[in-house]
Design a protein around this motif. Structure first.
Motif, PDB file in Angstrom:
ATOM      1  N   LEU A  10       0.818  -1.218   0.000  1.00 56.35           N
ATOM      2  CA  LEU A  10       0.000   0.000   0.000  1.00 56.35           C
ATOM      3  C   LEU A  10       0.848   1.262   0.000  1.00 56.35           C
ATOM      4  CD1 LEU A  10      -2.825  -0.913   2.551  1.00 56.35           C
ATOM      5  CD2 LEU A  10      -2.917  -0.990   0.054  1.00 56.35           C
ATOM      6  N   GLU A  45      -7.450   5.716  -5.599  1.00 53.66           N
ATOM      7  CA  GLU A  45      -8.604   5.827  -4.723  1.00 53.66           C
ATOM      8  C   GLU A  45      -8.247   6.620  -3.477  1.00 53.66           C
ATOM      9  OE1 GLU A  45     -11.309   2.379  -4.213  1.00 53.66           O
ATOM     10  OE2 GLU A  45      -9.710   1.241  -5.190  1.00 53.66           O
ATOM     11  N   LEU A  47      -8.432   6.883   0.184  1.00 55.49           N
ATOM     12  CA  LEU A  47      -8.665   5.913   1.247  1.00 55.49           C
ATOM     13  C   LEU A  47      -7.979   6.339   2.536  1.00 55.49           C
ATOM     14  CD1 LEU A  47      -7.836   2.721  -0.857  1.00 55.49           C
ATOM     15  CD2 LEU A  47     -10.131   3.540  -0.300  1.00 55.49           C
ATOM     16  N   PRO A  49      -5.560   5.261   5.347  1.00 62.64           N
ATOM     17  CA  PRO A  49      -4.536   4.223   5.506  1.00 62.64           C
ATOM     18  C   PRO A  49      -4.794   3.325   6.712  1.00 62.64           C
ATOM     19  CG  PRO A  49      -3.683   6.384   6.118  1.00 62.64           C
ATOM     20  CD  PRO A  49      -4.999   6.618   5.458  1.00 62.64           C
ATOM     21  N   CYS A  51      -7.818   2.530   7.914  1.00 67.73           N
ATOM     22  CA  CYS A  51      -8.894   1.612   7.514  1.00 67.73           C
ATOM     23  C   CYS A  51      -8.352   0.479   6.662  1.00 67.73           C
ATOM     24  CB  CYS A  51      -9.980   2.373   6.750  1.00 67.73           C
ATOM     25  SG  CYS A  51     -10.981   3.494   7.764  1.00 67.73           S
ATOM     26  N   GLU A  52      -7.442   0.809   5.743  1.00 67.07           N
ATOM     27  CA  GLU A  52      -6.871  -0.208   4.863  1.00 67.07           C
ATOM     28  C   GLU A  52      -6.017  -1.188   5.650  1.00 67.07           C
ATOM     29  OE1 GLU A  52      -7.461  -0.603   1.355  1.00 67.07           O
ATOM     30  OE2 GLU A  52      -9.084   0.552   2.261  1.00 67.07           O
ATOM     31  N   LYS A  55      -8.365  -3.468   7.503  1.00 74.52           N
ATOM     32  CA  LYS A  55      -8.984  -4.410   6.593  1.00 74.52           C
ATOM     33  C   LYS A  55      -8.022  -5.542   6.250  1.00 74.52           C
ATOM     34  CE  LYS A  55      -9.900  -3.219   2.313  1.00 74.52           C
ATOM     35  NZ  LYS A  55     -10.578  -2.573   1.152  1.00 74.52           N
ATOM     36  N   THR A  56      -6.763  -5.193   6.017  1.00 75.43           N
ATOM     37  CA  THR A  56      -5.752  -6.204   5.716  1.00 75.43           C
ATOM     38  C   THR A  56      -5.552  -7.139   6.904  1.00 75.43           C
ATOM     39  OG1 THR A  56      -4.607  -4.692   4.207  1.00 75.43           O
ATOM     40  CG2 THR A  56      -3.347  -6.576   5.049  1.00 75.43           C
TER      41      THR A  56
END
Length: 277
Positions: A10, A45, A47, A49, A51-52, A55-56
């Motif tokens: 990411l 996108e 986003l 970071p 949250c990402e 999610k991961t």
């Protein structure tokens, strides 16, 4: 300020964006600081970071849980093949399909076993007692029943009682052996379906007036007591009269709890068919 750990994939091609994520705030010295995390442009996108990263992490946890569940299911399935105690290894190939039912009694008993399997699969809890002459196919049908029931969500175990007791006695002098009394009691209390094969054979020949020792009674009593809410399949060559003489009445009562009796009265010993004299 709390450090946000981002996956390496990411971090590529990321730029900051003017928007902020209202969901997350920084934690510093145990205090929440109202300072929203700035959004970033990740692969085109906008986003958050954090949250990402969450999610991961969630995806990783779900993958690990899925692998653990699969491992436990495989362990349950393999209990029958890895932990059973058999004297006759040919039973490993025993199925309902290859049980030769040539006489009417054999056909009727095989059908009763099939009906019992279906009742088990429907969630009914009861014991099955296969009784009759040696060599009639009782152990074959018992192991075949477990083959039908064994699955990822169901654990099965086949234990020849005489062999089990011999292994336990060996631990009295062999401290390296894992086959202790506690090992067997715990293992046999946990499985969903258990076969106790050849009950009574540990005392010697058929027709004996011997009674089971305190040691044998203690082991079998412990096993049957822990299985009052589970189904157990028993095979024996002995009559009920002999069993009641051999064992404590409470023990036999536990073995015969809510029973389905399958009796071989006419079927001969199939292992004797090819003897020429």
């Amino acid at each position: 300020m709390e450090k946000i750990t981002m996956p390496q994939k990411l971090l590529k091609n990321m730029t900051f964006h003017s928007d902020v994520c209202e969901k997350h705030t920084y934690i510093q010295n145990g205090q929440e600081i109202v300072k929203p995390i700035q959004m970033m442009v990740i692969k085109g996108e906008v986003l958050c970071p954090r949250c990402e990263a969450e999610k991961t992490e969630q995806q990783l946890q779900e993958k690990m849980q899925s692998e653990f569940d699969l491992s436990m299911q495989q362990q349950k399935y393999n209990t029958l093949y890895n932990k059973s105690i058999l004297q006759d290894k040919t039973l490993l190939d025993a199925t309902l399909e290859n049980f030769k039912a040539e006489q009417s009694e054999e056909r009727e008993n095989k059908q009763t076993v099939i009906e019992s399997v279906n009742r088990f699969k429907n969630g009914q809890v009861f014991n099955v007692v296969l009784q009759g002459n040696q060599g009639a196919g009782k152990s074959h049908l018992a192991y075949a029943t477990l083959q039908e029931l064994n699955g990822q969500d169901t654990s099965c175990l086949f234990v020849n009682v005489e062999s089990m007791l011999r292994l336990i006695k060996d631990t009295f002098s062999n401290k390296q052996s894992k086959y202790t009394e506690n090992y067997f009691v715990e293992l046999m209390s946990e499985v969903d379906y258990l076969v106790l094969d050849d009950i009574g054979a540990e005392t010697g020949a058929i027709g004996t007036d011997k009674t089971a020792t305190d040691f044998v009674q203690r082991v079998l009593y412990a096993i049957t007591t822990t299985r009052q809410d589970k189904s157990t399949i028993i095979t024996t060559n002995l009559s009920s009269e002999t069993l009641f003489k051999m064992y404590d009445k409470k023990l036999v009562s536990r073995m015969f709890r809510n029973p389905k009796f399958i009796v071989f009265k006419e079927t001969k010993d199939k292992r004797m068919n090819n003897i020429p004299f």
